[in-house]
Design an enzyme around this catalytic site. Structure first.
Site, PDB file in Angstrom:
ATOM      1  N   ASN A 303      88.906  17.432   6.471  1.00  0.00           N
ATOM      2  CA  ASN A 303      89.607  17.062   5.241  1.00  0.00           C
ATOM      3  C   ASN A 303      88.606  16.773   4.120  1.00  0.00           C
ATOM      4  OD1 ASN A 303      92.113  16.770   6.861  1.00  0.00           O
ATOM      5  ND2 ASN A 303      91.082  14.955   7.628  1.00  0.00           N
ATOM      6  N   GLU A 336      81.477  19.705  10.308  1.00  0.00           N
ATOM      7  CA  GLU A 336      82.516  19.284   9.347  1.00  0.00           C
ATOM      8  C   GLU A 336      81.990  19.285   7.921  1.00  0.00           C
ATOM      9  OE1 GLU A 336      85.383  19.296  10.634  1.00  0.00           O
ATOM     10  OE2 GLU A 336      84.530  19.385  12.644  1.00  0.00           O
ATOM     11  N   HIS A 339      81.974  22.691   6.401  1.00  0.00           N
ATOM     12  CA  HIS A 339      83.323  23.069   5.960  1.00  0.00           C
ATOM     13  C   HIS A 339      83.595  22.680   4.508  1.00  0.00           C
ATOM     14  CE1 HIS A 339      85.533  24.846   9.216  1.00  0.00           C
ATOM     15  NE2 HIS A 339      85.322  23.852  10.054  1.00  0.00           N
TER      16      HIS A 339
END
Length: 920
Positions: A303, A336, A339
């Site tokens: 996220n 992460e 990303h």
């Protein structure tokens, strides 16, 4: 063609009342969401949320309806004030004729008396409510106790929206292409914190609710719905210190574990800074939060600005976590953070290009970790591990291409597999090597800049990299990156490259074909597509010879190419050395293909490996030589006499990677042979290594694991001695004499040779531990017991609805149990006899259930096993085929592969093994 497309769009608009397609119409696009959520965590009996959303819409094509997503469990208020559509600016209310729900695709369709005009903007307002989820998806609740003595359960809420669960939290256009900005406001009791993608703007008291607040956050950048994140919790934050980045970096966890976040808070900003340098683009948000969630289905989720993790993926304790844990945590954080550019800044247009997100994040993580700490050798070891995994898993008939068409929403979750992550990373590394470092990063920079805050397809990436490669002169002008990469992403499987040397001519003929672990002449193989269709790859060919052992240069010296009809063309290697020197292809294993040489060249390679100069062959290539030899022998393309002769060189091998490759292949044999009378011959006698010379932590652990697994006396005695010293400690929860890096081996060995008292002691250590990595090691070790009753009891504990063991760990434990001698039978029986219990536990999640079935298949090798699995699948087709039919066919294919080896290859393997043991 354009006219036909426009007509189709218009017809789709008129016919929307019976809209029956899994994708949203393109007639409307969202531009901005004002999202407000109120979360209730005070009572275990009332874990709910309520909310309202205001969506600013732009009309692309005139229409009299709006279709968007809302999950079946999300209640939408249908009264006049619950759903409203107003013209933007003038606030003119548009009358809603009706609201229709289409549960198959999670659609709500709003019909209007008048047309919404092209080019106009409207505001859609909806009110909704739902229970917080219990299955770690959507907007869900997680619980925990901060210490063993505190019996009071505490709750926190968190989101997990990838791939398609934002719709279960609020009405939205839940596809990656529908990017928008978000203003998020969270209502909660004052004792909680609130976190979201962006920094907190202000906390405003809610007048009508005493001790309640509205937490309002800054507006997000343009982003996809699956990246929206928010959480209400009473966690503490660990603020990163001593880094030059302008980004405010905080790691959040429950209070009792906050000190375990120190390492993550230190390494995170350093990796983020490395990526900014590598990509030449700054991280665009002002803050980054890392959130450790007690119940979390994935390893982590990227996220934007609020990354969520399993606790075991984030927590590290200097005095209790292993070196492997440390590297694992750094790798997950790097994945992460990568990303944030690959996935968040530039997002795939649709899920068929998911690999652009996950493959790049996997590959960039290894590059980032290598730059952060080169002593770990993360780049070589992780990428070799990925290559070898791909070579083994993608050799089955029932596999899939990297770029997988998605024809229904339920297929999306199936894409989160080894093909997307591992094969995706491997082909990106291949591309990096064949166009060179300068062109690779120049092309990536252009790609990221051009498509920032937008969506892209793999063709967009190929174009940017081709332009960079041609500009840098690192790729032939007659070759396009797309031409090469389409053969790797659009077709399934891997090549077998065959090398036949012509020693008198100093040349070699190189050809290719698809490598299959089972050949198509077996009647039980019924592929989704005929294997007779042409299969061909553009394969970069690099090589080294004995007199020119240059294992540094990975750029291709020639190419295996394909015709316009996708038919393979052979290539001739010239100016090779004489018949007394070896030839080895695929320098540093830069490309995922298997290699079979002629027998003379294999003999030359074996001779070199057994000599004192074996280290002249690159360590990654030594690993692949072993992996290829054992895989070729498995399929019958090489004799076990040759492959086991090659294998015995490891007596003098001190590097980790060749041992890892060899033992991974041997493990496939071990799974079958342990159920046969040949198991007594199966030992590592000739391959024992002087462990004192091993400086690699993972290498030591690997050798020790196998030594104890095969009950070698010295290993077992040492392991039991460590465990018994711990067993008699007066304070075992605070004092543990077992070496940290050997705990998995020691605990497992103690369970294998111990009794119920030993098992109960370790179970209590799990219950009393607050360290996620230690808990995980214990949970897996408990499966090693040889006591059938203990293992049956363990499974009942795991799958009890009030279990102390978190759902996220259940499948992991089941898989570990299947891998053990006694546990494989216990787990198998439990699956078939208690399937309805498992179905309820996993909420009929067919992906999880087929995953358990696949684990059982890996350890099945008899006709009875095959028939049992086939009968079970046939009896549960309605449920199981909600998932991929390919997955079920793969389960049966796995058993057939094992059966064939047991029937056709085991006799030769047993004879050669006996001869090896006799010669010792």
């Amino acid at each position: 063609m354009r006219i036909l497309m426009l007509l189709s769009a218009v017809l789709a608009t008129f016919c929307n009342a019976s809209y029956d397609y899994y994708r949203l119409p393109r007639s409307i696009k969202p531009q901005h969401y004002n999202l407000r959520i109120m979360t209730h965590l005070e009572s275990p009996k009332r874990l709910i949320f309520t909310g309202d959303v205001e969506i600013l819409l732009r009309i692309i094509q005139s229409t009299n309806n709006i279709t968007l997503h809302a999950g079946t469990g999300l209640n939408i208020a249908e009264c006049n004030t619950g759903v409203q559509l107003m013209k933007y600016h003038c606030n003119e209310l548009i009358e809603i004729k009706s609201m229709q729900r289409q549960p198959t695709y999670n659609f709500i369709i709003l019909h209007f008396e008048q047309y919404l005009q092209r080019g106009q903007r409207y505001t859609l307002r909806l009110r909704f409510w739902s229970r917080l989820g219990q299955n770690m998806a959507g907007y869900y609740v997680s619980s925990y106790q901060d210490n063993a003595d505190n019996c009071c359960k505490q709750f926190m809420s968190v989101t997990q929206f990838e791939p398609a669960d934002a719709r279960n939290a609020f009405p939205c256009f839940d596809e990656p292409e529908f990017k928008a900005t978000f203003n998020i406001t969270l209502g909660h009791h004052a004792k909680y914190n609130a976190l979201s993608n962006m920094p907190l703007l202000e906390r405003i008291p809610i007048c009508e609710r005493q001790n309640w607040l509205w937490s309002t956050f800054r507006q997000t950048e343009v982003m996809s719905t699956y990246l929206v994140a928010y959480s209400v919790n009473n966690f503490e934050g660990y603020v990163s210190q001593n880094h030059k980045s302008r980004v405010h970096f905080t790691t959040w966890a429950r209070a009792a574990a906050i000190e375990q976040c120190r390492y993550a808070s230190e390494v995170g900003p350093r990796i983020l800074s490395k990526f900014e340098d590598m990509f030449g683009i700054e991280y665009p948000l002002p803050k980054m939060d890392q959130l450790a969630v007690p119940d979390f289905s994935a390893g982590a989720m990227e996220n934007w600005g609020l990354i969520t993790y399993r606790e075991a993926a984030l927590f590290y304790a200097e005095d209790a976590s292993s070196q492997v844990d440390k590297q694992h945590i750094a790798n997950i954080i790097a994945h992460e953070l990568a990303h944030q550019w690959f996935g968040n800044l530039v997002t795939m247009e649709w899920w068929n290009d998911l690999w652009l997100n996950e493959g790049f994040a996997t590959y960039m993580a290894t590059l980032g970790i290598e730059k952060l700490c080169c002593q770990w050798h993360a780049y070589d070891e992780d990428m070799l591990d990925n290559v070898l995994a791909v070579l083994n898993t993608d050799a089955y008939c029932h596999t899939r291409p990297i770029h997988q068409e998605v024809s229904r929403a339920s297929q999306i979750s199936e894409l989160f597999d080894a093909i997307t992550y591992r094969k995706g990373a491997v082909v990106i590394r291949m591309m990096h090597m064949f166009i060179g470092d300068v062109a690779f990063f120049k092309g990536l920079h252009c790609y990221l800049q051009k498509h920032a805050y937008a969506n892209a397809r793999q063709e967009d990436l190929w174009l940017a990299l081709t332009e960079a490669a041609h500009e840098c002169g690192s790729m032939p002008l007659d070759l396009q990156v797309q031409t090469v990469m389409n053969t790797w992403t659009l077709q399934k499987g891997i090549p077998l490259v065959q090398v036949k040397r012509q020693y008198l001519k100093n040349t070699a003929i190189v050809t290719q074909q698809r490598f299959l672990i089972l050949h198509e002449d077996h009647a039980y193989i019924r592929p989704e597509h005929p294997l007779a269709e042409n299969t061909c790859w553009f394969v970069p060919i690099s090589y080294a010879t004995q007199s020119s052992s240059n294992f540094i240069a990975t750029e291709p010296q020639t190419w295996l190419r394909c015709t316009a009809l996708n038919e393979p063309l052979s290539v001739q290697l010239r100016h090779l050395p004489g018949d007394d020197e070896w030839l080895i292809l695929n320098v540093q294993v830069s490309t995922p293909y298997r290699i079979n040489y002629d027998s003379d060249n294999w003999e030359l390679i074996s001779k070199a490996l057994h000599s004192n100069e074996y280290h002249r062959i690159n360590v990654m290539n030594r690993a692949q030589l072993l992996d290829d030899a054992l895989a070729l022998a498995w399929t019958g393309l090489m004799s076990y006499e040759m492959s086991l002769e090659l294998l015995t060189y490891v007596k003098q091998e001190h590097e980790f990677m060749p041992w890892r490759a060899a033992l991974d292949q041997i493990n496939a044999i071990y799974r079958i042979i342990r159920h046969t009378e040949d198991f007594e011959k199966f030992q590592l006698g000739g391959m024992r290594n002087d462990r004192n010379k091993l400086h690699h932590v993972s290498h030591k652990a690997l050798i020790t694991k196998w030594a104890c697994r095969l009950s070698l006396k010295d290993c077992v005695e040492r392991a039991l001695n460590y465990y018994h010293r711990w067993f008699i400690c007066s304070e075992p929860d605070s004092t543990n004499p077992v070496p940290i890096n050997l705990r998995p081996v020691v605990y497992c060995t103690a369970m294998r040779h111990g009794d119920g008292e030993d098992w109960t002691f370790l179970w209590h250590r799990y219950r009393n531990s607050s360290l996620a990595s230690e808990q995980r090691v214990i949970l897996l070790a408990l499966t090693c017991s040889h006591k059938k009753g203990l293992l049956e009891r363990y499974l009942r504990i795991i799958y009890h609805e009030q279990s102390f063991i978190r759902k996220q760990d259940a499948s992991l434990i089941f898989g570990a149990m299947v891998h053990t001698e006694v546990g494989s039978h216990v787990a198998r029986d439990f699956f078939f006899k208690k399937f309805q219990l498992l179905r309820k536990y996993y909420n009929s999640n067919t992906r999880e259930l087929i995953g358990l079935l696949s684990l059982i298949a890996q350890h099945s090798s008899s006709q009875e096993d095959y028939q049992q699995l086939r009968t079970f699948i046939n009896g549960h087709q309605v449920l199981l085929q909600q998932s991929s039919t390919r997955s079920l066919l793969r389960v049966l294919e796995q058993v057939k592969v094992n059966m064939r080896w047991r029937q056709q290859r085991l006799p030769e393997f047993g004879r050669q093994l006996a001869m090896c043991n006799y010669c010792e």
